[in-house]
Write a protein that holds these residues in place. Structure first.
Motif, PDB file in Angstrom:
ATOM      1  N   ALA A  45       9.814  55.077  50.520  1.00  0.00           N
ATOM      2  CA  ALA A  45       8.618  55.652  49.887  1.00  0.00           C
ATOM      3  C   ALA A  45       8.992  56.613  48.752  1.00  0.00           C
ATOM      4  N   CYS A  46      10.291  56.792  48.531  1.00  0.00           N
ATOM      5  CA  CYS A  46      10.751  57.758  47.515  1.00  0.00           C
ATOM      6  C   CYS A  46      10.380  57.289  46.104  1.00  0.00           C
ATOM      7  N   ILE A  47       9.905  58.212  45.289  1.00  0.00           N
ATOM      8  CA  ILE A  47       9.545  57.861  43.906  1.00  0.00           C
ATOM      9  C   ILE A  47      10.645  58.260  42.916  1.00  0.00           C
ATOM     10  N   GLU A  48      11.796  58.685  43.458  1.00  0.00           N
ATOM     11  CA  GLU A  48      12.977  59.035  42.646  1.00  0.00           C
ATOM     12  C   GLU A  48      12.663  60.089  41.591  1.00  0.00           C
ATOM     13  N   CYS A  49      11.931  61.126  42.000  1.00  0.00           N
ATOM     14  CA  CYS A  49      11.559  62.173  41.049  1.00  0.00           C
ATOM     15  C   CYS A  49      12.681  63.180  40.832  1.00  0.00           C
ATOM     16  N   GLY A  50      13.607  63.296  41.777  1.00  0.00           N
ATOM     17  CA  GLY A  50      14.737  64.217  41.623  1.00  0.00           C
ATOM     18  C   GLY A  50      14.430  65.658  42.009  1.00  0.00           C
ATOM     19  N   ALA A  51      13.232  65.941  42.518  1.00  0.00           N
ATOM     20  CA  ALA A  51      12.884  67.327  42.876  1.00  0.00           C
ATOM     21  C   ALA A  51      13.808  67.870  43.970  1.00  0.00           C
ATOM     22  N   CYS A  52      14.193  66.993  44.918  1.00  0.00           N
ATOM     23  CA  CYS A  52      15.051  67.438  46.021  1.00  0.00           C
ATOM     24  C   CYS A  52      16.438  67.853  45.504  1.00  0.00           C
ATOM     25  N   THR A  53      16.981  67.056  44.588  1.00  0.00           N
ATOM     26  CA  THR A  53      18.298  67.388  44.031  1.00  0.00           C
ATOM     27  C   THR A  53      18.221  68.703  43.264  1.00  0.00           C
ATOM     28  N   TYR A  54      17.132  68.875  42.521  1.00  0.00           N
ATOM     29  CA  TYR A  54      16.946  70.073  41.709  1.00  0.00           C
ATOM     30  C   TYR A  54      16.952  71.337  42.568  1.00  0.00           C
ATOM     31  N   ILE A  55      16.314  71.278  43.726  1.00  0.00           N
ATOM     32  CA  ILE A  55      16.120  72.497  44.529  1.00  0.00           C
ATOM     33  C   ILE A  55      17.300  72.790  45.454  1.00  0.00           C
ATOM     34  N   CYS A  56      18.141  71.810  45.715  1.00  0.00           N
ATOM     35  CA  CYS A  56      19.169  71.952  46.761  1.00  0.00           C
ATOM     36  C   CYS A  56      20.202  73.041  46.409  1.00  0.00           C
ATOM     37  N   PRO A  57      20.306  74.098  47.232  1.00  0.00           N
ATOM     38  CA  PRO A  57      21.267  75.171  46.926  1.00  0.00           C
ATOM     39  C   PRO A  57      22.721  74.721  47.117  1.00  0.00           C
ATOM     40  N   ALA A  58      22.917  73.632  47.865  1.00  0.00           N
ATOM     41  CA  ALA A  58      24.277  73.141  48.097  1.00  0.00           C
ATOM     42  C   ALA A  58      24.678  72.062  47.084  1.00  0.00           C
ATOM     43  N   ARG A  59      23.786  71.796  46.114  1.00  0.00           N
ATOM     44  CA  ARG A  59      24.039  70.786  45.063  1.00  0.00           C
ATOM     45  C   ARG A  59      24.416  69.426  45.672  1.00  0.00           C
ATOM     46  N   ARG A  60      23.764  69.070  46.787  1.00  0.00           N
ATOM     47  CA  ARG A  60      24.026  67.771  47.389  1.00  0.00           C
ATOM     48  C   ARG A  60      23.530  66.668  46.438  1.00  0.00           C
ATOM     49  N   PRO A  61      24.254  65.581  46.309  1.00  0.00           N
ATOM     50  CA  PRO A  61      23.828  64.490  45.407  1.00  0.00           C
ATOM     51  C   PRO A  61      22.754  63.615  46.073  1.00  0.00           C
ATOM     52  N   LEU A  62      21.597  64.213  46.322  1.00  0.00           N
ATOM     53  CA  LEU A  62      20.550  63.525  47.098  1.00  0.00           C
ATOM     54  C   LEU A  62      19.999  62.306  46.365  1.00  0.00           C
ATOM     55  N   ALA A  63      19.708  62.480  45.064  1.00  0.00           N
ATOM     56  CA  ALA A  63      19.137  61.362  44.298  1.00  0.00           C
ATOM     57  C   ALA A  63      20.090  60.172  44.278  1.00  0.00           C
ATOM     58  N   GLN A  64      21.365  60.480  44.153  1.00  0.00           N
ATOM     59  CA  GLN A  64      22.377  59.409  44.146  1.00  0.00           C
ATOM     60  C   GLN A  64      22.364  58.653  45.478  1.00  0.00           C
ATOM     61  N   ALA A  65      22.292  59.409  46.576  1.00  0.00           N
ATOM     62  CA  ALA A  65      22.257  58.781  47.904  1.00  0.00           C
ATOM     63  C   ALA A  65      21.004  57.919  48.057  1.00  0.00           C
ATOM     64  N   ILE A  66      19.891  58.417  47.527  1.00  0.00           N
ATOM     65  CA  ILE A  66      18.623  57.678  47.620  1.00  0.00           C
ATOM     66  C   ILE A  66      18.740  56.344  46.883  1.00  0.00           C
ATOM     67  N   LYS A  67      19.318  56.385  45.676  1.00  0.00           N
ATOM     68  CA  LYS A  67      19.466  55.145  44.887  1.00  0.00           C
ATOM     69  C   LYS A  67      20.368  54.162  45.613  1.00  0.00           C
ATOM     70  N   THR A  68      21.470  54.666  46.183  1.00  0.00           N
ATOM     71  CA  THR A  68      22.402  53.795  46.912  1.00  0.00           C
ATOM     72  C   THR A  68      21.692  53.147  48.104  1.00  0.00           C
ATOM     73  N   ALA A  69      20.961  53.961  48.886  1.00  0.00           N
ATOM     74  CA  ALA A  69      20.281  53.431  50.079  1.00  0.00           C
ATOM     75  C   ALA A  69      19.252  52.373  49.689  1.00  0.00           C
ATOM     76  N   LYS A  70      18.482  52.659  48.633  1.00  0.00           N
ATOM     77  CA  LYS A  70      17.462  51.683  48.219  1.00  0.00           C
ATOM     78  C   LYS A  70      18.106  50.375  47.783  1.00  0.00           C
ATOM     79  N   ALA A  71      19.192  50.479  47.007  1.00  0.00           N
ATOM     80  CA  ALA A  71      19.866  49.264  46.520  1.00  0.00           C
ATOM     81  C   ALA A  71      20.399  48.453  47.695  1.00  0.00           C
ATOM     82  N   GLN A  72      20.998  49.132  48.677  1.00  0.00           N
ATOM     83  CA  GLN A  72      21.542  48.429  49.849  1.00  0.00           C
ATOM     84  C   GLN A  72      20.430  47.770  50.661  1.00  0.00           C
ATOM     85  N   LEU A  73      19.325  48.501  50.844  1.00  0.00           N
ATOM     86  CA  LEU A  73      18.206  47.940  51.624  1.00  0.00           C
ATOM     87  C   LEU A  73      17.623  46.717  50.927  1.00  0.00           C
TER      88      LEU A  73
END
Ligand code: SF4
Ligand code: SF4
Length: 428
Positions: free
Chosen positions: A396-424
């Motif tokens: 259901a992710c719209i790949e807006c990047g808001a989660c990556t922007y806010i993360c204090p640990a600079r986790r590569p969340l958007a990258q993980a989301i793209k990888t998961a979607k491509a694999q699925l």
């Protein structure tokens, strides 16, 4: 007319960084020597080349035909000789199929004949022939989107431009208001709808004031990211919610970018295919930020030169900082969906290495789709993609990047989301 919008829950409020180019008129990029025109610059199947090396083409001539039900024609953006149809670097470390054209001294056009008082069917045919796609970034073929599977009653023009740094739509709305209004009317006729809204964030008061003088209904939106995302925009303008797994059309609404409306107007009234667009070139690492009218296929190096050259850029991005793609060099080119190129300094981009997740929950708190991005990353790292969908809600992710922007640990969340979607998608 003006109507009061709603706000959506969650989202973020990044700094706009728009002042270097806001209000600047769009300048035409000086003549380029070569255009490298990708065959896949839209959602759907790549276009199939219909020209060969050595062939002369005029500006606006078809060089690649849409390759399926969801695809788009591609036209020569400059007149000249086809140098090659070949693999070229895509600027992101990969490669792409492209038609390369060497510019001729004299630039001759080969546009379609203008249409006078066209029917809805003729408008759709012209939009298809001219290769028009959504210019806000997704690149979905416009003729497909304007033939929805269910009846609709509303067309929303998206002039939100909520991505930081980008001002290409703002510049277009300043300069081409009347063409945008006429383009919207053509799209509404093709759809058979009468209600047309234009949604603009409140940080563009001049554009709001300009469209208030037209027959369109203006929706002045709160500045909130990702306000311009289709689902959030539909909710804020109409109160309608797009159900999970359904199309926006199922709410009776079609959203089109303001720049797409302008392209439709030019296609109908001038017979001009989609061969150029406004691109914002900005960031602290470019000497003189500008909004530039560029032919599709123009190399980023030419845009940088037109802006006085790179100064101390530490990172190059195609698009905005929230949803754009990091570039590996200046061999990227302008496509139909390129809203901007960013030359970001080290100060403007946080390149510190990620640290472990501290489980603060901020990524979930800001997610406009109410998802669990930290779960997606966790299961993606473990290669458990089904669990990324089950517990992270990644589909259901719209790949807006808001989660990556806010993360204090600079986790590569958007990258993980793209990888998961491509694999699925691959596993489906
Ligand atoms: S999970 Fe997706 S929709 Fe949610 S904030 Fe992250 S990128 Fe946006
Ligand atoms: S915002 Fe970052 S640190 Fe916080 S829970 Fe999400 S991934 Fe972990």
């Amino acid at each position: 007319m003006i109507i009061k919008p709603r706000a959506f829950f969650r989202g973020v409020h990044p700094d706009g960084h728009k002042s270097p180019t806001a209000g600047l008129p769009a300048e035409r990029l000086p003549r380029i020597a070569e255009a490298v025109i990708p065959l896949s610059q839209h959602a759907g199947a790549p276009a199939q080349p219909v020209v060969q090396a050595g062939q002369f083409v005029k500006r606006g001539e078809l060089i690649a035909a849409g390759g399926g039900a969801v695809s788009a024609n591609i036209h020569a953006s400059i007149a000249g000789t086809v140098k090659a149809v070949e693999e070229r670097p895509d600027g992101r470390g990969g490669s792409m199929q492209a038609v390369v054209i060497t510019a001729a001294d004299a630039q001759e056009d080969a546009f379609f004949a203008p249409l006078t008082d066209p029917s809805g069917e003729e408008i759709l045919e012209r939009i298809k022939a001219c290769g028009i796609v959504g210019m806000g970034g997704a690149g979905f073929p416009t003729h497909v989107k304007l033939a929805p599977p269910v009846p609709v009653d509303t067309l929303i023009l998206n002039g939100a431009e909520c991505e930081p740094y980008l001002t290409c739509d703002d510049a277009l709305m300043h300069e081409k208001r009347d063409e945008i209004v006429r383009g919207a009317a053509y799209m509404a006729k093709a759809l058979g709808v009468e209600r047309i809204l234009i949604a603009i964030e409140k940080n563009k008061p001049a554009a709001i004031a300009a469209f208030e003088q037209t027959e369109l209904t203006v929706v002045p939106l709160k500045k909130q990211y990702p306000m311009g995302a289709e689902k959030q925009l539909i909710y804020c303008c109409t109160g309608r919610k797009v159900p999970l797994g359904k199309l926006p059309a199922h709410t009776g609404v079609i959203v089109q970018n303001a720049a797409t409306a302008f392209a439709v107007c030019e296609a109908v009234e001038l017979g001009k295919p989609l061969i150029e667009r406004i691109v914002t070139v900005t960031g602290g690492g470019i000497a003189s930020p500008k909004n530039l009218v560029c032919p599709v296929g123009a190399p980023l190096s030419a845009l940088a030169e037109a802006c006085g050259g790179e100064t101390d850029a530490a990172k190059l991005v195609a698009g905005g900082p929230m949803t754009g793609a990091a570039l590996t060099g200046t061999d990227a080119v302008v496509t139909k969906t390129t809203g901007g190129f960013l030359f970001l300094t080290a100060k403007e981009t946080n390149s510190d290495a990620p640290t472990p997740c501290i489980n603060c929950g901020k990524c979930a708190q800001v997610c406009p789709m109410h998802l669990m991005p930290m779960q997606t990353e966790f299961y993606t790292d473990a290669k458990e993609y089904e669990n990324a969908a089950k517990y992270g809600g990644v589909l259901a992710c719209i790949e807006c990047g808001a989660c990556t922007y806010i993360c204090p640990a600079r986790r590569p969340l958007a990258q993980a989301i793209k990888t998961a979607k491509a694999q699925l998608r691959r596993n489906a």
